[in-house]
Design a protein around this motif. Structure first.
Motif, PDB file in Angstrom:
ATOM      1  N   HIS A  69      41.353 -99.028 -54.071  1.00  0.00           N
ATOM      2  CA  HIS A  69      42.241-100.164 -53.848  1.00  0.00           C
ATOM      3  C   HIS A  69      41.935-101.302 -54.830  1.00  0.00           C
ATOM      4  CE1 HIS A  69      44.813-102.944 -51.705  1.00  0.00           C
ATOM      5  NE2 HIS A  69      43.802-103.796 -51.634  1.00  0.00           N
ATOM      6  N   GLY A  70      40.660-101.595 -55.006  1.00  0.00           N
ATOM      7  CA  GLY A  70      40.273-102.641 -55.950  1.00  0.00           C
ATOM      8  C   GLY A  70      40.650-102.312 -57.380  1.00  0.00           C
TER       9      GLY A  70
ATOM     10  N   SER B 203      33.325-104.423 -45.439  1.00  0.00           N
ATOM     11  CA  SER B 203      33.966-104.025 -44.181  1.00  0.00           C
ATOM     12  C   SER B 203      33.934-102.511 -44.005  1.00  0.00           C
ATOM     13  CB  SER B 203      35.394-104.553 -44.105  1.00  0.00           C
ATOM     14  OG  SER B 203      36.174-104.029 -45.150  1.00  0.00           O
ATOM     15  N   ALA B 204      34.099-101.767 -45.103  1.00  0.00           N
ATOM     16  CA  ALA B 204      34.037-100.308 -45.007  1.00  0.00           C
ATOM     17  C   ALA B 204      32.628 -99.851 -44.637  1.00  0.00           C
ATOM     18  CB  ALA B 204      34.457 -99.674 -46.335  1.00  0.00           C
TER      19      ALA B 204
ATOM     20  N   PRO C  62      38.043 -98.323 -50.602  1.00  0.00           N
ATOM     21  CA  PRO C  62      38.067 -99.705 -51.085  1.00  0.00           C
ATOM     22  C   PRO C  62      37.917 -99.808 -52.604  1.00  0.00           C
ATOM     23  CG  PRO C  62      36.085 -99.323 -49.768  1.00  0.00           C
ATOM     24  CD  PRO C  62      36.949 -98.111 -49.654  1.00  0.00           C
TER      25      PRO C  62
ATOM     26  N   GLY D  79      35.410-105.765 -53.378  1.00  0.00           N
ATOM     27  CA  GLY D  79      35.714-106.649 -52.262  1.00  0.00           C
ATOM     28  C   GLY D  79      35.820-105.974 -50.907  1.00  0.00           C
ATOM     29  N   GLY D  80      36.324-104.758 -50.850  1.00  0.00           N
ATOM     30  CA  GLY D  80      36.501-104.085 -49.574  1.00  0.00           C
ATOM     31  C   GLY D  80      35.285-103.320 -49.101  1.00  0.00           C
TER      32      GLY D  80
END
Length: 148
Positions: free
Chosen positions: A100-101, A25-26, A97, A21-22
């Protein structure tokens, strides 16, 4: 059984979505930091992240694949081009990311495991079910040959 498999398939898709998901943006901010024009960076970041990560797993540089057809790589300074097409840019870009996921996914899986264990404890063990089954033996009526 089929219902369980369908639920697992849907849930695994959600887990992949959480893990990746991140990434858009990264990727967008990382490309812009290396001098890629915002519209090109946004377009590259809007592509499905699964295909980008999959190409990286196959050993193909996804940045080269994403930016090569646009011609942007040829307009960048040599240092930025070398960074973008090098072997370290993309792995470093996705590591935060992705981590984090994974934390979210593993925490969710642990919570679901605890919920299932609690439900299993509240259900009672096999000894409880065996006692209730033995409590009422079947009665056979004379002449009918059937149990009630």
């Amino acid at each position: 059984m089929a219902l369980g498999i369908n639920q697992i398939s849907a849930l695994s898709g959600q887990f992949v979505g959480l893990v990746l998901g991140g990434l858009p943006s990264a990727l967008d901010s990382g490309l812009r930091a290396q001098g890629v024009p915002p519209d090109v960076a946004h377009h590259a970041a809007s592509l499905p992240p699964v295909s980008t990560v999959f190409s990286a797993l196959l050993g193909v540089n996804p940045v080269q694949t994403l930016l090569g057809p646009t011609g942007v790589l040829d307009t960048l300074p040599a240092h930025n081009r070398a960074v973008l097409t090098g072997k370290e840019f993309f792995p470093h870009l996705i590591s935060a990311p992705f981590h984090h996921g994974l934390v979210i996914v593993f925490a969710t899986a642990a919570g679901m495991g605890l919920l299932a264990a609690t439900a299993s404890l509240l259900r009672g063990g096999p000894a409880m079910r065996a006692v209730t089954a033995e409590a009422k033996p079947p009665q056979i009526r004379a002449g009918s040959g059937r149990s009630s």
